[in-house]
Design a protein around this motif. Sequence first.
Motif, PDB file in Angstrom:
ATOM      1  N   VAL A 151     -30.556 -13.008  38.453  1.00  0.00           N
ATOM      2  CA  VAL A 151     -29.268 -13.628  38.163  1.00  0.00           C
ATOM      3  C   VAL A 151     -28.167 -12.882  38.898  1.00  0.00           C
ATOM      4  N   LEU A 152     -27.328 -13.629  39.518  1.00  0.00           N
ATOM      5  CA  LEU A 152     -26.230 -13.016  40.253  1.00  0.00           C
ATOM      6  C   LEU A 152     -25.107 -12.705  39.273  1.00  0.00           C
ATOM      7  N   LYS A 153     -24.845 -11.408  39.146  1.00  0.00           N
ATOM      8  CA  LYS A 153     -23.786 -11.013  38.208  1.00  0.00           C
ATOM      9  C   LYS A 153     -22.463 -11.027  38.956  1.00  0.00           C
ATOM     10  N   LEU A 154     -21.610 -11.902  38.552  1.00  0.00           N
ATOM     11  CA  LEU A 154     -20.335 -12.004  39.250  1.00  0.00           C
ATOM     12  C   LEU A 154     -19.214 -11.457  38.378  1.00  0.00           C
ATOM     13  N   PRO A 155     -18.282 -10.742  38.999  1.00  0.00           N
ATOM     14  CA  PRO A 155     -17.153 -10.241  38.210  1.00  0.00           C
ATOM     15  C   PRO A 155     -16.219 -11.382  37.825  1.00  0.00           C
ATOM     16  N   VAL A 156     -15.329 -11.107  36.944  1.00  0.00           N
ATOM     17  CA  VAL A 156     -14.416 -12.148  36.477  1.00  0.00           C
ATOM     18  C   VAL A 156     -13.470 -12.562  37.594  1.00  0.00           C
ATOM     19  N   GLU A 157     -12.984 -11.539  38.296  1.00  0.00           N
ATOM     20  CA  GLU A 157     -12.061 -11.827  39.389  1.00  0.00           C
ATOM     21  C   GLU A 157     -12.809 -11.831  40.706  1.00  0.00           C
ATOM     22  N   ILE A 158     -12.904 -12.973  41.326  1.00  0.00           N
ATOM     23  CA  ILE A 158     -13.538 -13.010  42.640  1.00  0.00           C
ATOM     24  C   ILE A 158     -12.483 -13.379  43.662  1.00  0.00           C
ATOM     25  N   CYS A 159     -12.356 -12.531  44.665  1.00  0.00           N
ATOM     26  CA  CYS A 159     -11.278 -12.767  45.610  1.00  0.00           C
ATOM     27  C   CYS A 159     -11.785 -12.569  47.027  1.00  0.00           C
ATOM     28  N   GLU A 172     -30.098 -16.727  41.076  1.00  0.00           N
ATOM     29  CA  GLU A 172     -29.901 -17.691  40.005  1.00  0.00           C
ATOM     30  C   GLU A 172     -28.468 -17.606  39.522  1.00  0.00           C
ATOM     31  N   PHE A 173     -27.877 -18.740  39.355  1.00  0.00           N
ATOM     32  CA  PHE A 173     -26.514 -18.766  38.827  1.00  0.00           C
ATOM     33  C   PHE A 173     -26.585 -18.830  37.316  1.00  0.00           C
ATOM     34  N   SER A 174     -25.831 -17.973  36.666  1.00  0.00           N
ATOM     35  CA  SER A 174     -25.978 -17.896  35.220  1.00  0.00           C
ATOM     36  C   SER A 174     -25.346 -19.075  34.495  1.00  0.00           C
ATOM     37  N   ASP A 175     -24.234 -19.535  34.969  1.00  0.00           N
ATOM     38  CA  ASP A 175     -23.617 -20.685  34.306  1.00  0.00           C
ATOM     39  C   ASP A 175     -22.637 -21.389  35.240  1.00  0.00           C
ATOM     40  N   ASP A 176     -22.152 -22.494  34.786  1.00  0.00           N
ATOM     41  CA  ASP A 176     -21.208 -23.285  35.581  1.00  0.00           C
ATOM     42  C   ASP A 176     -19.977 -22.481  35.942  1.00  0.00           C
ATOM     43  N   ASP A 177     -19.546 -21.717  34.974  1.00  0.00           N
ATOM     44  CA  ASP A 177     -18.302 -20.989  35.162  1.00  0.00           C
ATOM     45  C   ASP A 177     -18.394 -20.014  36.333  1.00  0.00           C
ATOM     46  N   SER A 178     -19.537 -19.355  36.442  1.00  0.00           N
ATOM     47  CA  SER A 178     -19.650 -18.372  37.528  1.00  0.00           C
ATOM     48  C   SER A 178     -19.660 -19.067  38.879  1.00  0.00           C
ATOM     49  N   ILE A 179     -20.298 -20.221  38.951  1.00  0.00           N
ATOM     50  CA  ILE A 179     -20.294 -20.983  40.204  1.00  0.00           C
ATOM     51  C   ILE A 179     -18.861 -21.356  40.559  1.00  0.00           C
ATOM     52  N   GLN A 180     -18.171 -21.824  39.567  1.00  0.00           N
ATOM     53  CA  GLN A 180     -16.782 -22.238  39.753  1.00  0.00           C
ATOM     54  C   GLN A 180     -15.940 -21.074  40.257  1.00  0.00           C
ATOM     55  N   ARG A 181     -16.111 -19.928  39.612  1.00  0.00           N
ATOM     56  CA  ARG A 181     -15.323 -18.735  39.972  1.00  0.00           C
ATOM     57  C   ARG A 181     -15.600 -18.321  41.399  1.00  0.00           C
ATOM     58  N   PHE A 183     -16.763 -20.112  44.027  1.00  0.00           N
ATOM     59  CA  PHE A 183     -16.269 -20.956  45.111  1.00  0.00           C
ATOM     60  C   PHE A 183     -14.757 -21.096  45.116  1.00  0.00           C
ATOM     61  N   SER A 184     -14.146 -20.973  43.971  1.00  0.00           N
ATOM     62  CA  SER A 184     -12.687 -21.083  43.987  1.00  0.00           C
ATOM     63  C   SER A 184     -12.047 -19.807  44.518  1.00  0.00           C
ATOM     64  N   GLY A 185     -12.825 -18.728  44.520  1.00  0.00           N
ATOM     65  CA  GLY A 185     -12.297 -17.487  45.069  1.00  0.00           C
ATOM     66  C   GLY A 185     -12.306 -17.450  46.589  1.00  0.00           C
ATOM     67  N   CYS A 186     -13.009 -18.398  47.209  1.00  0.00           N
ATOM     68  CA  CYS A 186     -13.079 -18.401  48.666  1.00  0.00           C
ATOM     69  C   CYS A 186     -12.090 -19.409  49.192  1.00  0.00           C
ATOM     70  N   SER A 209     -13.526 -27.485  48.291  1.00  0.00           N
ATOM     71  CA  SER A 209     -12.877 -26.618  49.268  1.00  0.00           C
ATOM     72  C   SER A 209     -12.245 -27.438  50.374  1.00  0.00           C
ATOM     73  N   PRO A 210     -10.965 -27.253  50.600  1.00  0.00           N
ATOM     74  CA  PRO A 210     -10.300 -28.022  51.663  1.00  0.00           C
ATOM     75  C   PRO A 210     -10.692 -27.584  53.064  1.00  0.00           C
ATOM     76  N   THR A 211     -11.246 -26.360  53.182  1.00  0.00           N
ATOM     77  CA  THR A 211     -11.540 -25.845  54.517  1.00  0.00           C
ATOM     78  C   THR A 211     -13.012 -25.947  54.894  1.00  0.00           C
ATOM     79  N   LEU A 212     -13.858 -26.282  53.946  1.00  0.00           N
ATOM     80  CA  LEU A 212     -15.299 -26.248  54.202  1.00  0.00           C
ATOM     81  C   LEU A 212     -15.715 -27.237  55.265  1.00  0.00           C
ATOM     82  N   GLN A 213     -16.465 -26.728  56.278  1.00  0.00           N
ATOM     83  CA  GLN A 213     -16.899 -27.604  57.355  1.00  0.00           C
ATOM     84  C   GLN A 213     -18.398 -27.859  57.347  1.00  0.00           C
TER      85      GLN A 213
END
Lengths: 444, 370
Positions: A151-159, A172-181, A183-186, A209-213
């Motif tokens: 499981v990928l442990k992601l911090p709360v603040e992803i920047c 493995e992604f632990s939950d929806d929230d971590s996925i959200q965090r 991709f929104s951090g990029c 993502s507006p920039t994703l190609q």
Amino acid sequence: MAKQARMEGVDRISNLPDPILSHILSFLPTKEAVATSILSTRWSKIFSQISNLNLDDHCKRRKSDSYSFMNFVDRVLFYRIGVVDKFHLKCGDSIDSYRVDGWIRYALLNRVRELDLCLKVKELNMVPLGVFTCKTLEVLRLDIYSKSNIVLKLPVEICYPSLKILHLSGIEFSDDDSIQRLFSGCSVLEELVVDRCNLKHRCKFNVSSPTLQRLTIAYTKGYYQDYEIVIDAPSLVYFKCCHLPKSFLLKNLNSLVEACVDFGTVFDCYDSFVYYNKAATDLFKGISNVQSLHLSGIFAEVFLQVSNIIPELPKLTYLNLDGYFFVGWERVLPDLLACFPGLEALVFKVNQHYSCDISRVKFPAKAFPAFLWSQLRTFKILSFKGQKNEFQMVEYFLEYAQVLENFTVQTRERKQDAANWRSKITKKLSKLQKVSKKCKVWVV
Amino acid sequence: MSEVDMAVIKPEMMKSYIWLQTADGSIQQVEQEVAMFCPMICHEVIQKGMGSSKNYAISLPQRVNPAMLSLILDYCRFHQVPGRSNKERKSFDEKFIRMDTKRLCELTSAADSLQLKPLVDLTSRALARIIEGKTPEEIREIFHLPDDLTEEEKLEPLKNTTDDPRIRLLNRLYAKKRKELKEREKLKNVEVEEERVDDRSVDDLLSFINGDNGDEVREFCFADSKGIKTSKSKKKNRRRKDQQKSTSANEANKNHSEESNGLNSVCHSSEVGQKIRPSIGATSNLQDVEDDIFANKNEFDDGDIDDEIDPALKEKLDREVEDFARRLNSDWPERMQEILSLGQERKAVHFPLNGNGSVRRYSRAEMISK
């Protein structure tokens, strides 16, 4: 003798400036680059300036080899100066995780631009959380090989203010929230590859993502594939998806040019067909602007009702089809091609049949769409075996395709007598009647 | 109006030329689009307005001689055409780069001075390919490098010419380490007697141990009672050490012909304080002492290293420590000789940095008494 020759020759390479010498060394594996430090006084300090670190433990399992490797890396990092441009590390479980953690921290501290980790481990405790907040990181590749789910442990603040390319593999992604965090951090993400990842039951994989190609979602395992993919990417140019999820929601894919879809196996069963049907229709609805399409997979009998799955794609000009059709491609092709009114180029790979009654099907099983004959310019057949129905198809196409310019036949790999066989096919093909005057036939 | 049309109407007007002057004084004119592919020339034309006529020829940097200039212009001429496919460009590059090392170096230098990065990358990669996989001797021969590092310089630590505080700290750590080792040596003398007692009980385990690899024996050891543990590990260690000695001897022979270990034969004899030699393949025991000082230096929590080292190794390590300490006390030239001759046979050993030597001693004594 050698010494004499050395004395006579002129040492030109040492005249190059330091940055160029370290640039040359950056193309070598770090081990060899460091080894140049004993060549001469001029070279004794160059290695400490190289900005590319390429460290590989070569899967050594013996403790002594692991210790050698760890000590070597420690020393290299200790003697380096300057920023780290690329940090590539490949290692396994025999390397102490706290040391790996330290090495990665070193790279982060030294403004690493490209971080490439290929780890074969049991648990992921060597990736510092700083990796997810690194301001200078532009490329991150995390490639994990493990027997159990990690499981990928992601911090709360992803920047990630600079991250352009992100590859995640084997986690493995632990939950929806971590996925959200994540991709929104990029904010400037351009390329995303998610490969061999696990999504939990009823998970929602949301990428906005507006920039994703470029986006690739491949071989993602969900619990009975019961997950959802939501993509909102107005700049997306390339989209690849292997194995469909339960549902797709593709919004605003206005710039999409190329799509690759691997259906995996569409089973011949009503229940799975219904579910597949929905996911497939959602997918094709989302990529309706696409110009170039690669389709692959194992298609069961249900695929006969192609029009239920694939809608009309008006802008499609290039189609690459690599499928295993249970009912034989002869029966599927006409209906399939009818979905692409703008088709100009077709690449078709002939695969083994699963059905037994194929010999009874005469080509063509039904009429091909009429627009095809006035539009098709390029036709390429891959894995040509020289069977009767294949020749029938070739004959048929050559007879009707009025604007066909390039017709290429790539023969299937043969161990013996390949050249002879190819020339036999060439002879046979050249005898066929061609309605298009400009048509050139190539056999490769 | 397309370019082609214009060319038909006014051919003389279409082609414009840039004037370039190389360091030897010769001047030549080059098609504008070709010359402008080089950032340095482009800069001169746009920012300074140079190159429009013979009198205002752009003087190229000294590193660009006429031969190199013509090569560079060939490169530019091909690549500035926009319609080429990646495949075409790649195959052109592959053919273009086939030249002797001397010209490659000159070309790299010239391309660098003209700031033509793609060509610099191409030539650098080619040079890297030449260097890759070769022994230092071979590399020196190809590039005519002077072998001007003395044997000692290759072995000794980097001179502290810049008075780097990190290096000073390191030397201090080495001194501390040496002191610790001396203490351990004293402890070793105390323990030697007690260990011999356990030898006899090993015989009945011989058949089991001889057939296994190290890992399995170790696991078996842990499962068993503590008393047997020491003796088993001792036996295994002795066996392992013999095996290693023979394999390292073989390796040493093999290594002489291989590139990375051509390096090893030179830097194998490391010294306390010698820092920078990469441990490719077998490394000397001495190196590993300092290695752990490095590990410590990096501020990791090294406290648990000791736990990871199974008791089986400790025995072997203590013996090595004894040798090491003895060597430290002898004179430098003699030491050098000894190291150079012994260097080949040493196997890498992870020497755990345990600041609390007394704890270890206690646990060993405990094991032995059981």
